[in-house]
Design a protein around this motif. Structure first.
Motif, mmCIF file in Angstrom:
data_model
loop_
_atom_site.group_PDB
_atom_site.id
_atom_site.type_symbol
_atom_site.label_atom_id
_atom_site.label_comp_id
_atom_site.label_asym_id
_atom_site.label_seq_id
_atom_site.Cartn_x
_atom_site.Cartn_y
_atom_site.Cartn_z
ATOM 1 N N THR A 138 32.802 29.798 37.456
ATOM 2 C CA THR A 138 33.438 30.611 36.770
ATOM 3 C C THR A 138 34.112 29.873 35.526
ATOM 4 N N SER A 179 36.242 27.708 33.321
ATOM 5 C CA SER A 179 36.770 26.354 33.875
ATOM 6 C C SER A 179 38.470 26.531 34.113
ATOM 7 N N ASP A 226 40.117 29.049 34.552
ATOM 8 C CA ASP A 226 40.502 29.746 35.827
ATOM 9 C C ASP A 226 40.836 28.858 37.134
ATOM 10 N N HIS A 228 32.084 27.005 31.493
ATOM 11 C CA HIS A 228 32.389 27.388 32.878
ATOM 12 C C HIS A 228 32.442 25.992 33.586
ATOM 13 N N SER A 237 30.956 33.953 42.167
ATOM 14 C CA SER A 237 31.130 34.024 40.617
ATOM 15 C C SER A 237 31.830 35.366 40.478
ATOM 16 N N PRO A 238 32.166 35.328 39.162
ATOM 17 C CA PRO A 238 33.159 36.557 38.887
ATOM 18 C C PRO A 238 32.330 37.954 38.766
ATOM 19 N N TYR A 243 32.237 38.375 42.868
ATOM 20 C CA TYR A 243 33.670 39.055 43.103
ATOM 21 C C TYR A 243 33.955 39.938 41.817
ATOM 22 N N SER A 291 43.459 37.066 34.541
ATOM 23 C CA SER A 291 42.137 36.212 34.178
ATOM 24 C C SER A 291 42.240 35.624 32.717
ATOM 25 N N MET A 324 32.709 27.590 43.694
ATOM 26 C CA MET A 324 32.647 28.758 42.642
ATOM 27 C C MET A 324 32.141 28.224 41.417
ATOM 28 N N PRO A 342 28.116 32.851 34.933
ATOM 29 C CA PRO A 342 28.222 31.923 36.153
ATOM 30 C C PRO A 342 27.399 32.143 37.330
ATOM 31 N N VAL A 401 38.691 32.846 43.179
ATOM 32 C CA VAL A 401 39.374 31.337 43.228
ATOM 33 C C VAL A 401 40.361 31.505 44.234
ATOM 34 N N SER A 439 37.489 36.598 38.319
ATOM 35 C CA SER A 439 37.834 35.119 38.694
ATOM 36 C C SER A 439 38.764 35.120 39.778
#
Length: 330
Positions: free
Chosen positions: A210, A212, A214, A130, A163-164, A190, A43, A208, A170, A197, A193
């Motif tokens: 998170t 950006s 990622d 984000h 979201s992470p 999650y 990540s 999503m 996020p 993703v 990220s």
């Protein structure tokens, strides 16, 4: 609210003085320095930790490159729990997004660490914007934030976003988007990220939010579409993507940072050495370019600047978390 603000400011001030005001002799941390990071390897924050860790070797802080230990889970709280229990000798640092120290106190009634009393700010390391992205589940004609809100309203059975982590910045950007526009966006948290993703590209979720960075590789490959980024201006890494503010959503202007912390009680001389090593690393062009690949802007700070920013974000997010109504027990 005034009394609470005064209390928080006093607490931050006293903690900073306690961490930096006591006199200690300068001494290099000759052993192995470990950086704990609370999200999975690969990540964007993990890359920050590893790029800086490589450049610690031979500095006044330590003779060796640092090692990075990923303690993923609980939105980064596991890593900070580990830092809290570490010896205050400079051998252990943690890298964390500000959400874990500025937002989580509003989210968790029984947070297992005190972000002011248990840690000493060392330095900000990188700033991220984000992004809101959609995958193949969302029709190609959805190209803006307004388009997405309209599509979500018309397709409530599909209206979701990842979201992470629950309680992360996020998460709350997506929650406020739904709340402010009366759209029921189901949140899917999650463990970082990367798995989110992956599901977005695979059509398992609609959208999503998170960091950006990622999204960059998949965005450029046409596997997902970034609709907006959260910076005050367009991301230098995504000049083709308008910001939320440009699209009429200025309330989602957020520039989150990753920052290094040490355990409370770490001698000020060692904090200063760690700060110097971090800020020296952040001037390295190869590091700056490497962070840019994942959408991060290298940016250092003093410990005092980091503490002030942490306090400001704490005060900003308190009423927003209350508006959303989310708690760690939700």
């Amino acid at each position: 609210m005034t009394h609470r603000r005064q209390f928080v400011q006093a607490a931050f001030g006293s903690a900073l003085l306690a961490g930096l005001g006591t006199r200690f002799a300068s001494a290099q941390t000759n052993g192995q320095v470990k950086i704990i990071y609370g999200f999975p390897a690969g990540s964007s924050g993990d890359i920050v930790a590893r790029r800086i860790a490589e450049r610690f070797a031979g500095s006044p802080y330590t003779t060796n490159a640092a090692i990075v230990e990923n303690k993923a889970g609980a939105g980064g709280r596991i890593a900070l729990d580990a830092l809290k229990g570490a010896a205050p000798d400079g051998a252990t640092l943690a890298l964390s997004p500000f959400s874990a120290t500025s937002i989580y106190p509003h989210v968790y009634k029984k947070l297992s660490y005190d972000p002011v009393k248990d840690f000493v700010p060392v330095s900000i390391a990188a700033v991220m914007h984000h992004g809101l992205a959609v995958g193949p589940m969302v029709p190609a004609e959805v190209k803006t934030v307004k388009d997405f809100v309209a599509w979500a309203a018309a397709n409530p059975q599909l209206a979701n976003y990842g979201s992470p982590a629950a309680g992360s910045t996020p998460h709350f950007i997506g929650a406020l988007l739904g709340l402010n526009h009366k759209v029921d966006l189901k949140h899917i948290p999650y463990r970082g990220s990367v798995p989110g993703v992956t599901d977005l590209v695979g059509g398992q979720i609609a959208a999503m939010v998170t960091p950006s960075g990622d999204f960059l590789a998949n965005h450029r490959a046409g596997k997902l579409r970034i609709l907006a980024t959260s910076g005050a201006k367009r991301s230098p890494f995504l000049p083709d993507v308008p910001s939320f503010a440009e699209q009429g959503f200025p309330e989602f202007t957020v520039e989150e940072w990753f920052g290094f912390y040490a355990p409370a009680g770490t001698p000020p001389a060692i904090v200063a050495q760690a700060n110097a090593a971090i800020n020296t690393a952040l001037k390295d062009k190869a590091l700056i370019d490497g962070l840019g690949v994942v959408g991060l802007i290298a940016q250092g700070s003093t410990p005092q600047e980091m503490a002030r920013s942490q306090r400001a974000e704490f005060e900003r997010w308190g009423p927003l978390v209350k508006q959303i109504g989310f708690t760690g027990d939700s």
